[in-house]
Design a protein around this motif. Sequence first.
Motif, PDB file in Angstrom:
ATOM      1  N   VAL A  75     -13.917  -1.689 -13.732  1.00 45.59           N
ATOM      2  CA  VAL A  75     -13.671  -2.979 -13.096  1.00 45.59           C
ATOM      3  C   VAL A  75     -12.189  -3.010 -12.737  1.00 45.59           C
ATOM      4  CG1 VAL A  75     -13.666  -5.489 -13.347  1.00 45.59           C
ATOM      5  CG2 VAL A  75     -15.506  -4.131 -14.383  1.00 45.59           C
ATOM      6  N   ILE A  76     -11.891  -3.160 -11.459  1.00 46.33           N
ATOM      7  CA  ILE A  76     -10.499  -3.199 -11.017  1.00 46.33           C
ATOM      8  C   ILE A  76     -10.030  -4.647 -10.999  1.00 46.33           C
ATOM      9  CG2 ILE A  76      -8.901  -2.698  -9.143  1.00 46.33           C
ATOM     10  CD1 ILE A  76     -10.786  -0.440  -8.297  1.00 46.33           C
ATOM     11  N   VAL A  77      -8.913  -4.893 -11.663  1.00 46.16           N
ATOM     12  CA  VAL A  77      -8.307  -6.223 -11.685  1.00 46.16           C
ATOM     13  C   VAL A  77      -6.903  -6.080 -11.113  1.00 46.16           C
ATOM     14  CG1 VAL A  77      -7.685  -8.222 -13.086  1.00 46.16           C
ATOM     15  CG2 VAL A  77      -9.612  -6.766 -13.775  1.00 46.16           C
ATOM     16  N   GLY A  78      -6.654  -6.679  -9.946  1.00 45.86           N
ATOM     17  CA  GLY A  78      -5.360  -6.541  -9.295  1.00 45.86           C
ATOM     18  C   GLY A  78      -4.725  -7.881  -9.008  1.00 45.86           C
ATOM     19  N   HIS A  79      -3.417  -7.940  -9.212  1.00 47.61           N
ATOM     20  CA  HIS A  79      -2.683  -9.166  -8.917  1.00 47.61           C
ATOM     21  C   HIS A  79      -1.924  -9.018  -7.605  1.00 47.61           C
ATOM     22  CE1 HIS A  79       1.100 -11.687  -9.315  1.00 47.61           C
ATOM     23  NE2 HIS A  79       0.127 -12.571  -9.229  1.00 47.61           N
ATOM     24  N   SER A  80      -2.136  -9.937  -6.672  1.00 41.92           N
ATOM     25  CA  SER A  80      -1.373 -10.012  -5.429  1.00 41.92           C
ATOM     26  C   SER A  80      -1.415  -8.666  -4.699  1.00 41.92           C
ATOM     27  CB  SER A  80       0.056 -10.456  -5.756  1.00 41.92           C
ATOM     28  OG  SER A  80       0.751 -10.892  -4.627  1.00 41.92           O
ATOM     29  N   PHE A  81      -0.299  -7.996  -4.543  1.00 48.87           N
ATOM     30  CA  PHE A  81      -0.225  -6.667  -3.947  1.00 48.87           C
ATOM     31  C   PHE A  81      -1.244  -5.720  -4.591  1.00 48.87           C
ATOM     32  CE2 PHE A  81       1.661  -2.394  -4.219  1.00 48.87           C
ATOM     33  CZ  PHE A  81       2.024  -2.123  -2.904  1.00 48.87           C
ATOM     34  N   GLY A  82      -1.330  -5.763  -5.932  1.00 47.30           N
ATOM     35  CA  GLY A  82      -2.262  -4.901  -6.650  1.00 47.30           C
ATOM     36  C   GLY A  82      -3.711  -5.224  -6.351  1.00 47.30           C
ATOM     37  N   GLY A  83      -3.989  -6.476  -5.999  1.00 46.91           N
ATOM     38  CA  GLY A  83      -5.346  -6.840  -5.625  1.00 46.91           C
ATOM     39  C   GLY A  83      -5.779  -6.179  -4.332  1.00 46.91           C
ATOM     40  N   VAL A  84      -4.854  -6.083  -3.376  1.00 47.18           N
ATOM     41  CA  VAL A  84      -5.163  -5.407  -2.118  1.00 47.18           C
ATOM     42  C   VAL A  84      -5.352  -3.907  -2.361  1.00 47.18           C
ATOM     43  CG1 VAL A  84      -4.425  -4.966   0.248  1.00 47.18           C
ATOM     44  CG2 VAL A  84      -3.842  -7.132  -0.854  1.00 47.18           C
ATOM     45  N   VAL A  85      -4.493  -3.340  -3.208  1.00 45.40           N
ATOM     46  CA  VAL A  85      -4.663  -1.929  -3.580  1.00 45.40           C
ATOM     47  C   VAL A  85      -6.047  -1.728  -4.192  1.00 45.40           C
ATOM     48  CG1 VAL A  85      -3.819  -0.067  -5.069  1.00 45.40           C
ATOM     49  CG2 VAL A  85      -2.182  -1.573  -3.903  1.00 45.40           C
ATOM     50  N   GLY A  86      -6.460  -2.656  -5.050  1.00 46.27           N
ATOM     51  CA  GLY A  86      -7.774  -2.570  -5.672  1.00 46.27           C
ATOM     52  C   GLY A  86      -8.904  -2.596  -4.668  1.00 46.27           C
ATOM     53  N   LEU A  87      -8.774  -3.395  -3.616  1.00 44.37           N
ATOM     54  CA  LEU A  87      -9.802  -3.448  -2.580  1.00 44.37           C
ATOM     55  C   LEU A  87      -9.925  -2.111  -1.857  1.00 44.37           C
ATOM     56  CD1 LEU A  87      -9.118  -7.015  -1.137  1.00 44.37           C
ATOM     57  CD2 LEU A  87     -11.172  -6.275  -2.362  1.00 44.37           C
ATOM     58  N   HIS A  88      -8.823  -1.398  -1.715  1.00 39.68           N
ATOM     59  CA  HIS A  88      -8.875  -0.067  -1.104  1.00 39.68           C
ATOM     60  C   HIS A  88      -9.589   0.941  -2.000  1.00 39.68           C
ATOM     61  CE1 HIS A  88      -6.432  -0.157   2.637  1.00 39.68           C
ATOM     62  NE2 HIS A  88      -5.916  -1.245   2.093  1.00 39.68           N
ATOM     63  N   LEU A  89      -9.688   0.638  -3.281  1.00 37.85           N
ATOM     64  CA  LEU A  89     -10.353   1.545  -4.223  1.00 37.85           C
ATOM     65  C   LEU A  89     -11.829   1.203  -4.423  1.00 37.85           C
ATOM     66  CD1 LEU A  89      -7.554   1.667  -6.956  1.00 37.85           C
ATOM     67  CD2 LEU A  89      -8.135   3.483  -5.336  1.00 37.85           C
TER      68      LEU A  89
ATOM     69  N   GLU B  81       0.616  -6.018   7.114  1.00 41.58           N
ATOM     70  CA  GLU B  81      -0.486  -6.975   6.952  1.00 41.58           C
ATOM     71  C   GLU B  81      -1.635  -6.311   6.182  1.00 41.58           C
ATOM     72  OE1 GLU B  81      -3.208 -10.015   7.207  1.00 41.58           O
ATOM     73  OE2 GLU B  81      -3.665  -7.990   7.892  1.00 41.58           O
ATOM     74  N   PRO B  82      -2.143  -6.960   5.129  1.00 50.13           N
ATOM     75  CA  PRO B  82      -3.119  -6.289   4.267  1.00 50.13           C
ATOM     76  C   PRO B  82      -4.541  -6.238   4.797  1.00 50.13           C
ATOM     77  CG  PRO B  82      -2.597  -8.471   3.411  1.00 50.13           C
ATOM     78  CD  PRO B  82      -1.653  -8.232   4.551  1.00 50.13           C
ATOM     79  N   GLY B  83      -4.917  -7.108   5.698  1.00 46.66           N
ATOM     80  CA  GLY B  83      -6.280  -7.081   6.222  1.00 46.66           C
ATOM     81  C   GLY B  83      -7.327  -7.361   5.162  1.00 46.66           C
ATOM     82  N   VAL B  84      -7.092  -8.391   4.373  1.00 44.37           N
ATOM     83  CA  VAL B  84      -7.955  -8.669   3.221  1.00 44.37           C
ATOM     84  C   VAL B  84      -9.390  -8.975   3.632  1.00 44.37           C
ATOM     85  CG1 VAL B  84      -8.347 -10.247   1.277  1.00 44.37           C
ATOM     86  CG2 VAL B  84      -6.035  -9.428   1.786  1.00 44.37           C
ATOM     87  N   ALA B  85      -9.577  -9.789   4.665  1.00 50.19           N
ATOM     88  CA  ALA B  85     -10.936 -10.179   5.063  1.00 50.19           C
ATOM     89  C   ALA B  85     -11.794  -8.965   5.391  1.00 50.19           C
ATOM     90  CB  ALA B  85     -10.880 -11.134   6.252  1.00 50.19           C
ATOM     91  N   ALA B  86     -11.230  -8.016   6.113  1.00 48.12           N
ATOM     92  CA  ALA B  86     -11.988  -6.821   6.472  1.00 48.12           C
ATOM     93  C   ALA B  86     -12.294  -5.970   5.254  1.00 48.12           C
ATOM     94  CB  ALA B  86     -11.207  -6.003   7.500  1.00 48.12           C
ATOM     95  N   LEU B  87     -11.357  -5.881   4.319  1.00 44.73           N
ATOM     96  CA  LEU B  87     -11.578  -5.104   3.101  1.00 44.73           C
ATOM     97  C   LEU B  87     -12.674  -5.718   2.248  1.00 44.73           C
ATOM     98  CD1 LEU B  87      -7.870  -4.360   2.138  1.00 44.73           C
ATOM     99  CD2 LEU B  87      -9.571  -2.655   2.823  1.00 44.73           C
ATOM    100  N   VAL B  88     -12.659  -7.047   2.130  1.00 44.14           N
ATOM    101  CA  VAL B  88     -13.703  -7.726   1.360  1.00 44.14           C
ATOM    102  C   VAL B  88     -15.065  -7.515   2.013  1.00 44.14           C
ATOM    103  CG1 VAL B  88     -14.563  -9.973   0.594  1.00 44.14           C
ATOM    104  CG2 VAL B  88     -12.125  -9.438   0.375  1.00 44.14           C
ATOM    105  N   ALA B  89     -15.114  -7.641   3.333  1.00 41.69           N
ATOM    106  CA  ALA B  89     -16.380  -7.481   4.050  1.00 41.69           C
ATOM    107  C   ALA B  89     -16.937  -6.065   3.906  1.00 41.69           C
ATOM    108  CB  ALA B  89     -16.185  -7.827   5.517  1.00 41.69           C
ATOM    109  N   ALA B  90     -16.041  -5.084   3.811  1.00 42.07           N
ATOM    110  CA  ALA B  90     -16.472  -3.688   3.746  1.00 42.07           C
ATOM    111  C   ALA B  90     -16.752  -3.214   2.323  1.00 42.07           C
ATOM    112  CB  ALA B  90     -15.409  -2.798   4.377  1.00 42.07           C
ATOM    113  N   SER B  91     -16.421  -4.013   1.324  1.00 41.20           N
ATOM    114  CA  SER B  91     -16.566  -3.563  -0.058  1.00 41.20           C
ATOM    115  C   SER B  91     -18.040  -3.367  -0.421  1.00 41.20           C
ATOM    116  CB  SER B  91     -15.942  -4.574  -1.020  1.00 41.20           C
ATOM    117  OG  SER B  91     -16.187  -4.191  -2.366  1.00 41.20           O
ATOM    118  N   PRO B  92     -18.377  -2.221  -1.011  1.00 39.50           N
ATOM    119  CA  PRO B  92     -19.758  -1.989  -1.438  1.00 39.50           C
ATOM    120  C   PRO B  92     -20.073  -2.584  -2.805  1.00 39.50           C
ATOM    121  CG  PRO B  92     -18.461  -0.037  -1.851  1.00 39.50           C
ATOM    122  CD  PRO B  92     -17.536  -1.028  -1.186  1.00 39.50           C
TER     123      PRO B  92
END
Length: 233
Positions: free
Chosen positions: A77-91, A176-187
């Motif tokens: 389970v990846i738990v990321g804060h702020s910047f780390g949260g976006v890194v987590g979405l990439h993982l 720009e982190p592109g959070v919406a696209a990362l969330v949408a693409a998360s499996p």
Amino acid sequence: MTDLRVLSGGESPPTYLLLHGLGATADVWSGLAAVLGDASWVAPDLPGHGGSPPLPSYSFAEVAAAVAGLVDPRGTVIVGHSFGGVVGLHLATCPGVLAVVGLGVKTAWTDEELARAAALAERPAPLYATRGEAAQRHLRVAGVEGLMFEAPEAAVVETDAGWRPAFDQRAFGVGEPGVAALVAASPVPVVLARGEHDRMVPASSGVRALPGLGHNAHVEDPASLLNLIKPPF
């Protein structure tokens, strides 16, 4: 995986991979680690932070690639804060990832905000005459001034010209982190949350609020995260 400074503990699955925010170190997770009981957890200093070496250049994807080897394929389970949260979405696509929990993740950036961040990335690291001054700067940049009373040993370094925070300011330029696209693409399931009084992250639909807390809710009240990071997500 680069030669990262990594804190860890516990043995029971799943493994919690804890990713700190920009300018901070793994030490911000000490409170959460203490309330996880015997659960397995791993918390790196992200590249260019604390005791971990810098990268030649910074993007969210490059930082994620540097820590991907810490994902336990048996269940993480990846738990990321702020910047780390976006890194987590990439993982999120790594084998073994069960869910990503992002705390205090800023989902919308203006051109002005991105320009300010890019300007910060171009500035040289500030130098100070004493370790104490550099440590105070670290706490301020990490957003934990008043929440953590001492900067960890790895957070500052001594140079021939004086003391400075270990943080590589070039990391401000990730863009720009592109959070919406990362969330949408998360499996896997994604949980986004913010402290009720987080001035950096406005309230929005689908983002859970942690009552009475601010941007660094994981430091203010680590136990408040427990219901977010344990299944069902």
